[in-house]
Design an enzyme around this catalytic site. Structure first.
Site: not given
Lengths: 228, 228
Positions: A118-119, A10-11, A41
């Site tokens: 990643s998203n 994940d980033l 966030r």
């Protein structure tokens, strides 16, 4: 447990510190940087989940932008359009956590392919990775954008399995986001949860296979997992 | 705007106060009732969203139960199995907000069918409504359970349209949860957001048609909407 043939990271929050934008927020609103970045966030994530559920996908950058709109309104922050853009652009220059370069280099030296899933959009992922000078370390930078859904939807996790060409139970998925670790485990990856701050794991019917407090523990963990 | 032919209400947080469980929490953990109930509610919602995205539906009561497990662990609360069950059972005895009975009675006197559409199971919805003595006021109590997804998924909103037999743009959907109001608006209902506490609307590309600060404004609003 099968030997690990590749790793997927994940980033946001895992390799790169999302709260490095707190500095930019704090410059504009002294003493409130972390308060702003935490709510930002939280809303950014909620909007990715809610948009996916509503069947109304927008790129991650739009969700980030909308989340900042919410935060500014909710916290009564006065933000010009230029300042809003500056803060969003800070997400393109996130700082990697300490030890990321050494850890990834060590994993590559063992011959393990490395990917980011990643998203973020391809543009954002590319920008963050390039700005930090780590682009030579990854075999694949994979964005959710082709699926038009966000994590923890299975369609996203499938992208990395397809790109790497190993089956999911031979891939170690690494995330510091507990809900992402649970989603990846539900999909069938081996999962390592990076729990830097003593967080509580979300209760979603899943348990990561491994937990570390620092990414630098990964090379030993993978070495042992390969041997086991 | 078409005349309104029927109304659909969210249950948790709209007709019934989810933070009425704060009292039960505060009895066990003095001074911490609201802190516990706010985090519990946040995690309960997150788990409904994440479970739906993961394709791993569980009933709302299980998500509630899991969320309390998280809260107890995160806040280091010592909870026996019996105490855990007692707190979860408090969700079956939520208190309606002031004026709910008078408002619903007034709407029924205008000949408008009324429904509840809720994430809860049929058992939970029935228990809450019956415990509060308001079961005679509803034509339909509709649970998400047949869809195996939670709000704001379109499949959920469709249930009430199908049950009421009016098209979505002739139905007023009423929710105090901003994200639920946005999801219902995206689906195509007329939507009234009940914003009791001056909350900030989530930025999800949708705007409710109406906003009120108290449910008791509804009969006048519907009267005017019918006339318009």
């Amino acid at each position: 447990m099968k030997p690990i043939k590749a790793l997927v990271f994940d980033l946001y929050g895992t390799l790169y510190d999302v709260h490095s934008v707190a500095g930019a927020c704090g410059e504009r609103f002294p003493g409130r940087g972390l308060e702003i970045s935490i709510l930002w966030r939280q809303k950014q994530l909620e909007y990715t989940w809610l948009r996916t559920l509503m069947g109304d996908y927008v790129p991650f950058e739009k969700a980030t932008d909308d989340a900042l709109d919410f935060v500014a309104s909710h916290l009564k922050l006065s933000l010009t359009t230029a300042a809003h853009k500056d803060l969003c652009d800070a997400y393109l220059r996130l700082q990697p956590y300490p030890g990321v370069e050494a850890t990834l280099t060590s994993l590559r030296e063992r011959g393990l392919p490395l990917a980011i899933l990643s998203n973020g959009s391809s543009f954002s992922i590319g920008s963050v990775v390039k700005n930090s000078g780590l682009d030579h370390l990854f075999d694949h930078l994979i964005s959710v954008e082709s699926t038009k859904v966000f994590k923890p939807h299975d369609a996203v996790y499938r992208l990395a399995e397809n790109a790497l060409g190993w089956s999911r139970d031979e891939i170690l998925f690494v995330s510091s986001n507990g809900w992402d670790a649970c989603g990846a485990r539900h999909f069938g990856y081996q999962v390592c949860w990076v729990n830097r701050n003593g967080n509580t794991l979300d209760v979603l019917g899943q348990k990561p296979d491994f937990a570390v407090t620092d990414l630098r523990e990964l090379p030993d963990l993978v070495g042992n997992a390969v041997m086991s």
